[in-house]
Design a protein around this motif. Sequence first.
Motif, short mmCIF file in Angstrom:
data_model
loop_
_atom_site.label_atom_id
_atom_site.label_comp_id
_atom_site.label_asym_id
_atom_site.label_seq_id
_atom_site.Cartn_x
_atom_site.Cartn_y
_atom_site.Cartn_z
N LYS A 64 0.81 -1.22 0.00
CA LYS A 64 0.00 0.00 0.00
C LYS A 64 0.85 1.27 0.00
CE LYS A 64 -1.08 0.73 4.91
NZ LYS A 64 -2.21 0.81 5.87
N GLN A 65 2.14 1.11 0.20
CA GLN A 65 3.06 2.25 0.08
C GLN A 65 3.65 2.35 -1.32
OE1 GLN A 65 3.38 4.45 2.48
NE2 GLN A 65 2.15 3.25 3.93
N SER A 66 3.34 1.36 -2.17
CA SER A 66 3.94 1.32 -3.50
C SER A 66 3.20 2.23 -4.47
CB SER A 66 3.93 -0.12 -4.03
OG SER A 66 4.34 -0.16 -5.38
N GLU A 67 3.88 3.28 -4.90
CA GLU A 67 3.29 4.21 -5.86
C GLU A 67 3.11 3.53 -7.22
OE1 GLU A 67 1.70 8.05 -6.54
OE2 GLU A 67 2.53 7.20 -4.69
N ASP A 68 4.06 2.66 -7.56
CA ASP A 68 3.97 1.96 -8.85
C ASP A 68 2.74 1.05 -8.91
OD1 ASP A 68 6.28 3.18 -9.69
OD2 ASP A 68 7.58 1.50 -9.12
N LEU A 69 2.50 0.31 -7.82
CA LEU A 69 1.34 -0.59 -7.79
C LEU A 69 0.05 0.22 -7.84
CD1 LEU A 69 0.09 -3.38 -7.56
CD2 LEU A 69 0.31 -3.21 -5.06
N LEU A 70 0.00 1.32 -7.10
CA LEU A 70 -1.20 2.16 -7.11
C LEU A 70 -1.46 2.70 -8.51
CD1 LEU A 70 -3.53 3.58 -5.74
CD2 LEU A 70 -1.95 5.41 -5.04
N ALA A 71 -0.40 3.08 -9.21
CA ALA A 71 -0.57 3.60 -10.57
C ALA A 71 -1.13 2.53 -11.50
CB ALA A 71 0.78 4.10 -11.09
N ILE A 72 -0.61 1.30 -11.36
CA ILE A 72 -1.10 0.20 -12.21
C ILE A 72 -2.56 -0.11 -11.91
CG2 ILE A 72 -0.86 -2.27 -12.68
CD1 ILE A 72 2.15 -1.96 -12.17
N LEU A 73 -2.89 -0.22 -10.63
CA LEU A 73 -4.27 -0.55 -10.25
C LEU A 73 -5.23 0.58 -10.61
CD1 LEU A 73 -3.71 -2.22 -6.74
CD2 LEU A 73 -4.16 -3.35 -8.93
N SER A 74 -4.79 1.82 -10.49
CA SER A 74 -5.65 2.95 -10.83
C SER A 74 -5.98 2.95 -12.32
CB SER A 74 -4.96 4.27 -10.45
OG SER A 74 -4.71 4.32 -9.06
N GLU A 75 -4.97 2.67 -13.12
CA GLU A 75 -5.21 2.62 -14.57
C GLU A 75 -6.20 1.50 -14.92
OE1 GLU A 75 -2.76 2.01 -18.78
OE2 GLU A 75 -1.70 1.93 -16.86
N GLN A 76 -6.03 0.35 -14.28
CA GLN A 76 -6.92 -0.78 -14.56
C GLN A 76 -8.34 -0.50 -14.05
OE1 GLN A 76 -6.22 -2.98 -16.53
NE2 GLN A 76 -4.14 -3.79 -16.33
N ALA A 77 -8.45 0.18 -12.90
CA ALA A 77 -9.78 0.47 -12.33
C ALA A 77 -10.57 1.42 -13.20
CB ALA A 77 -9.62 1.04 -10.92
N GLN A 78 -9.89 2.31 -13.89
CA GLN A 78 -10.58 3.33 -14.68
C GLN A 78 -10.59 3.03 -16.18
OE1 GLN A 78 -9.88 7.54 -12.78
NE2 GLN A 78 -8.02 6.32 -12.44
N SER A 79 -9.57 2.31 -16.66
CA SER A 79 -9.45 2.10 -18.10
C SER A 79 -9.30 0.64 -18.48
CB SER A 79 -8.23 2.88 -18.64
OG SER A 79 -8.32 4.25 -18.29
N GLY A 80 -9.50 -0.26 -17.52
CA GLY A 80 -9.40 -1.69 -17.83
C GLY A 80 -10.37 -2.08 -18.94
N LYS A 81 -10.01 -3.10 -19.70
CA LYS A 81 -10.79 -3.44 -20.89
C LYS A 81 -12.15 -4.06 -20.57
CE LYS A 81 -6.92 -3.96 -24.10
NZ LYS A 81 -6.23 -4.86 -25.06
N THR A 82 -12.30 -4.63 -19.39
CA THR A 82 -13.57 -5.29 -19.06
C THR A 82 -14.04 -4.86 -17.68
OG1 THR A 82 -12.58 -7.22 -17.99
CG2 THR A 82 -12.85 -7.31 -20.39
N ASP A 83 -15.33 -5.09 -17.43
CA ASP A 83 -15.89 -4.79 -16.11
C ASP A 83 -15.18 -5.58 -15.02
OD1 ASP A 83 -17.70 -2.97 -17.05
OD2 ASP A 83 -19.37 -4.39 -17.17
N SER A 84 -14.86 -6.84 -15.31
CA SER A 84 -14.22 -7.68 -14.30
C SER A 84 -12.87 -7.11 -13.89
CB SER A 84 -14.04 -9.11 -14.83
OG SER A 84 -15.30 -9.73 -15.04
N ILE A 85 -12.10 -6.61 -14.85
CA ILE A 85 -10.80 -6.02 -14.54
C ILE A 85 -10.99 -4.74 -13.73
CG2 ILE A 85 -8.78 -4.87 -15.54
CD1 ILE A 85 -8.94 -6.83 -17.88
#
Length: 331
Positions: A64-85
């Motif tokens: 939870k301190q990882s900025e890189d992981l947060l960036a990856i998850l944020s991109e997937q949460a908003q721009s992921g290709k499917t609802d499941s992602i």
Amino acid sequence: MNAFEQCQNAGEQIDLFEALATSYEPPTGAFVEILTNIKLERLIVLTIDAFGKIKDADIRERLKQSEDLLAILSEQAQSGKTDSIRLSAARTIVTLGFDYIAVSRYFSEDPQQIADRIMRDKSKEKGLFYAKYNEVRDLKSKLDRQLEQIKSINSDVYYSVIANNNFKDIPSVNIVDDDEYDLIINDYVQSLNILQDNDYVQSLRYECSRLQGEVTKFYKDYKENQLTTILATIDDKIAREYAILKKAKLAKIISPLASLIIVFLILSLWSNWFIIFFYFPGGILGIIAIKIYERKIKSAEKNIEEAENQKSNEPYRLDDEEQKILSLLSI
């Protein structure tokens, strides 16, 4: 990746990633590499979910301190290709408990709200899936009952034609009401195509149509090759019964006279006064003989009538039987 490829179904894939996430040393580096380089939806969803299932407190704190992981998850949460992602990413962000300020730099909307909105949409989708699944399942159950009726109508047709069908069974669906089991739902949807274009129902109808053609051919061959033999057998039976009838009628005529002659001969050996007793026992025996042969005549006439009816009705019976079976193969 090798272990993932060896999984037989979505359930085993879920179990694999849960085991990795809860292991003594979760392969977080490999998880990040998957999210960075892999495009397969199922693998991405399972990997994102795995981050949220990690139990080790120290590892969770580092994540939870990882900025890189947060960036990856944020991109997937908003721009992921499917609802499941998108759903998995939003929920994992909430589960890991990233710093609110850090999250605010990536989101204009609370990740929990994103997850809730996707869940509402997915609930509707699940409802449609189950409604359609139940409709198709009921249709297949009805067809199975109709096939059993065919078996009771003509077992030869059933075992020669119907038993060799290519109907596909519907997998039994017993899915836990949990988001990660969307993967299993997707498996069923993709394999049955029952939400898209009713391919499964069409396959049932196509196979029913094929079997109808086979049933028609069965009865055509039966009538051409075996019906003649059956009718000839019935003719033989009729001929035998007519012979029996002819003999019985003749015997009925001559039996009274034969009875008198027999009594005459027997009494003539016993007494010179046999003439006195001749007519009485002779008459009784004659009546008995007549009754016996009358029963034989009636029996022969009845058998002839039944055989002639069977002969005339057999082609119509086969036609009626064929139409019943063809009707039962319609859905």
